[in-house]
Design an enzyme around this catalytic site. Sequence first.
Site, PDB file in Angstrom:
ATOM      1  N   LYS A 187      67.258  60.579 -49.376  1.00 45.57           N
ATOM      2  CA  LYS A 187      65.946  60.959 -49.688  1.00 45.57           C
ATOM      3  C   LYS A 187      65.343  59.981 -50.673  1.00 45.57           C
ATOM      4  O   LYS A 187      65.845  59.684 -51.455  1.00 45.57           O
ATOM      5  CB  LYS A 187      65.809  62.446 -50.220  1.00 45.57           C
ATOM      6  CG  LYS A 187      64.562  63.111 -50.213  1.00 45.57           C
ATOM      7  CD  LYS A 187      64.817  64.651 -50.674  1.00 45.57           C
ATOM      8  CE  LYS A 187      65.322  64.592 -52.393  1.00 45.57           C
ATOM      9  NZ  LYS A 187      65.456  65.828 -52.749  1.00 45.57           N
ATOM     10  N   LYS A 232      71.855  67.992 -58.450  1.00 42.67           N
ATOM     11  CA  LYS A 232      71.494  67.313 -59.544  1.00 42.67           C
ATOM     12  C   LYS A 232      72.585  67.474 -60.746  1.00 42.67           C
ATOM     13  O   LYS A 232      72.707  66.821 -61.818  1.00 42.67           O
ATOM     14  CB  LYS A 232      70.314  68.277 -60.014  1.00 42.67           C
ATOM     15  CG  LYS A 232      69.087  67.837 -59.149  1.00 42.67           C
ATOM     16  CD  LYS A 232      67.636  68.121 -59.776  1.00 42.67           C
ATOM     17  CE  LYS A 232      66.456  67.590 -59.002  1.00 42.67           C
ATOM     18  NZ  LYS A 232      65.107  68.305 -59.363  1.00 42.67           N
ATOM     19  N   LYS A 284      62.473  60.371 -57.028  1.00 42.12           N
ATOM     20  CA  LYS A 284      61.745  60.012 -58.177  1.00 42.12           C
ATOM     21  C   LYS A 284      63.122  59.000 -59.129  1.00 42.12           C
ATOM     22  O   LYS A 284      62.534  58.465 -59.963  1.00 42.12           O
ATOM     23  CB  LYS A 284      61.145  61.051 -58.914  1.00 42.12           C
ATOM     24  CG  LYS A 284      60.099  61.458 -58.504  1.00 42.12           C
ATOM     25  CD  LYS A 284      59.573  63.050 -59.154  1.00 42.12           C
ATOM     26  CE  LYS A 284      58.445  63.610 -58.559  1.00 42.12           C
ATOM     27  NZ  LYS A 284      58.180  64.769 -59.079  1.00 42.12           N
TER      28      LYS A 284
HETATM   29  P1  TYM Z   1      59.005  67.834 -56.786  1.00 36.88           P
HETATM   30  O1  TYM Z   1      58.362  67.406 -57.850  1.00 36.88           O
HETATM   31  O2  TYM Z   1      60.530  67.491 -56.875  1.00 36.88           O
HETATM   32  O3  TYM Z   1      58.540  67.608 -55.581  1.00 36.88           O
HETATM   33  C1  TYM Z   1      57.213  67.801 -55.188  1.00 36.88           C
HETATM   34  C2  TYM Z   1      57.064  67.829 -53.703  1.00 36.88           C
HETATM   35  O4  TYM Z   1      57.361  66.869 -53.092  1.00 36.88           O
HETATM   36  C3  TYM Z   1      58.256  66.898 -51.930  1.00 36.88           C
HETATM   37  N1  TYM Z   1      59.301  65.871 -51.830  1.00 36.88           N
HETATM   38  C4  TYM Z   1      59.454  65.149 -50.473  1.00 36.88           C
HETATM   39  N2  TYM Z   1      58.736  65.525 -49.363  1.00 36.88           N
HETATM   40  C5  TYM Z   1      59.243  64.525 -48.587  1.00 36.88           C
HETATM   41  N3  TYM Z   1      59.931  63.566 -48.619  1.00 36.88           N
HETATM   42  C6  TYM Z   1      60.442  63.521 -49.883  1.00 36.88           C
HETATM   43  N4  TYM Z   1      61.394  62.296 -50.073  1.00 36.88           N
HETATM   44  C7  TYM Z   1      60.228  64.134 -50.945  1.00 36.88           C
HETATM   45  N5  TYM Z   1      60.462  64.394 -52.281  1.00 36.88           N
HETATM   46  C8  TYM Z   1      59.781  65.218 -52.714  1.00 36.88           C
HETATM   47  C9  TYM Z   1      58.865  68.182 -52.312  1.00 36.88           C
HETATM   48  O5  TYM Z   1      59.562  69.053 -51.366  1.00 36.88           O
HETATM   49  C10 TYM Z   1      57.875  68.993 -53.012  1.00 36.88           C
HETATM   50  O6  TYM Z   1      57.234  69.996 -52.101  1.00 36.88           O
HETATM   51  N6  TYM Z   1      60.906  72.408 -56.854  1.00 36.88           N
HETATM   52  C11 TYM Z   1      59.516  71.818 -56.572  1.00 36.88           C
HETATM   53  C12 TYM Z   1      58.377  71.928 -57.408  1.00 36.88           C
HETATM   54  C13 TYM Z   1      57.922  73.421 -57.612  1.00 36.88           C
HETATM   55  C14 TYM Z   1      57.423  74.151 -56.539  1.00 36.88           C
HETATM   56  C15 TYM Z   1      57.169  75.504 -57.075  1.00 36.88           C
HETATM   57  C16 TYM Z   1      56.882  74.047 -55.102  1.00 36.88           C
HETATM   58  C17 TYM Z   1      58.128  74.286 -58.639  1.00 36.88           C
HETATM   59  N7  TYM Z   1      57.550  75.620 -58.224  1.00 36.88           N
HETATM   60  C18 TYM Z   1      56.700  76.500 -56.409  1.00 36.88           C
HETATM   61  C19 TYM Z   1      56.459  75.158 -54.435  1.00 36.88           C
HETATM   62  C20 TYM Z   1      56.386  76.325 -55.168  1.00 36.88           C
HETATM   63  C21 TYM Z   1      59.736  70.411 -56.275  1.00 36.88           C
HETATM   64  O7  TYM Z   1      60.795  69.778 -55.720  1.00 36.88           O
HETATM   65  O8  TYM Z   1      59.125  69.540 -57.009  1.00 36.88           O
END
Ligand code: TYM
Length: 350
Positions: A211, A118, A214
């Site tokens: 991947k 990032k 967003k």
């Molecule tokens: P975020 O918003 O980027 O993603 C949310 C969830 O979606 C999953 N994800 C995917 N899974 C499969 N294929 C993909 N292409 C893909 N893109 C995203 C992510 O693995 C995630 O589970 N850092 C976290 C948010 C967070 C969090 C936490 C999660 C903040 N605090 C505490 C668990 C526990 C995240 O990536 O959000």
Amino acid sequence: MAFVERVFSGVQPTGNLHLGNYLGAIVNFVKMQQTHNCIYCVVDMHAITQGVEVWGGPAELARNTREVTAAFIAAGIDAKKHIVFNQSQIAGHAELTWIFNCVARIGWLNRMTQFKEKAGKDRENASIGLYDYPVLMAADILLYRATHVPVGEDQKQHLELSRDIAQKFNNDFGDSIRGHGFADGLFFPQPEPLITGPATRVMSLRDGTKKMSKSDASDNSRINLTDDADTIAQKIRRAKTDPEPLPSEEKGLETRPEADNLVGIYAALAGISKQEVLTQFGGGQFSTFKNALVEVCVAKLAPIASEMKKLVADPGHVDSILADGANRARGIADETMRITKDIVGFIRPR
Ligand code: TYM
């Protein structure tokens, strides 16, 4: 002490909630409700870790926070039986992050691949929040002393860091923890990542080695949860493939990332294994398979999109769901912070 099992997970309100978020995370959030007490958090504090030009400013943040909340509810999360709230309503997330900042080591954070991705080449110019992102994540989970965390594959390394932080806190403060009535010296559990199903890493529709994300500049690279049926059909029909027919065995997908991805998506949406998909479609042309994929995709996502639309049209209702969730989350968070402060030696009013 055996910890009471509790599920926690979060999703960032950064726009374009997509099929990867749904299949990698939200579907499993829904499933975990049957067996566990669950806390699902819209992590608005994580959302602001990149520049304001990335997250879009205050109006966009509020809109996206309501949209992720709506997606949770529309996908089947029961906000009455479980807890749904946005992170910034509970001060404990920031407070515990500070304590964990003093437990976590710079060397640990320097290994985080997501930060490197990032921050890109201009690391000097990345925010401190982006660097500290995984520590805030550890605080999110451990503020509720959660034991299980459903996430997509890309979050595995962050979960390992959470485990390291929990363990080092327990070690550093072992005597104090025992002195506060935890005979085994364990105050924080080591949270277990739950990375399950055939779509733990959904890839871009334009490039099976990247991947689904967003932030990809091409909207054709992902299926958004708000896409209508025509858009979904168009994106799937345009999805990159290779000239070979689909294989009949899973092994045949190994060197074919795009085919593997589409088969994985179908399997996850239909609730079957990749092999079952190949038994049905192996040897056939992609066009036939893609038509079937459009069908399952629309059947699953269209009702979610329409429910989301209804929910976001009533922001007052969504905000009341978040306020109610935050009130219940605060009960747990305050208790953790009270004991944590005692363990660390911070004086507080009695
Ligand atoms: P975020 O918003 O980027 O993603 C949310 C969830 O979606 C999953 N994800 C995917 N899974 C499969 N294929 C993909 N292409 C893909 N893109 C995203 C992510 O693995 C995630 O589970 N850092 C976290 C948010 C967070 C969090 C936490 C999660 C903040 N605090 C505490 C668990 C526990 C995240 O990536 O959000």
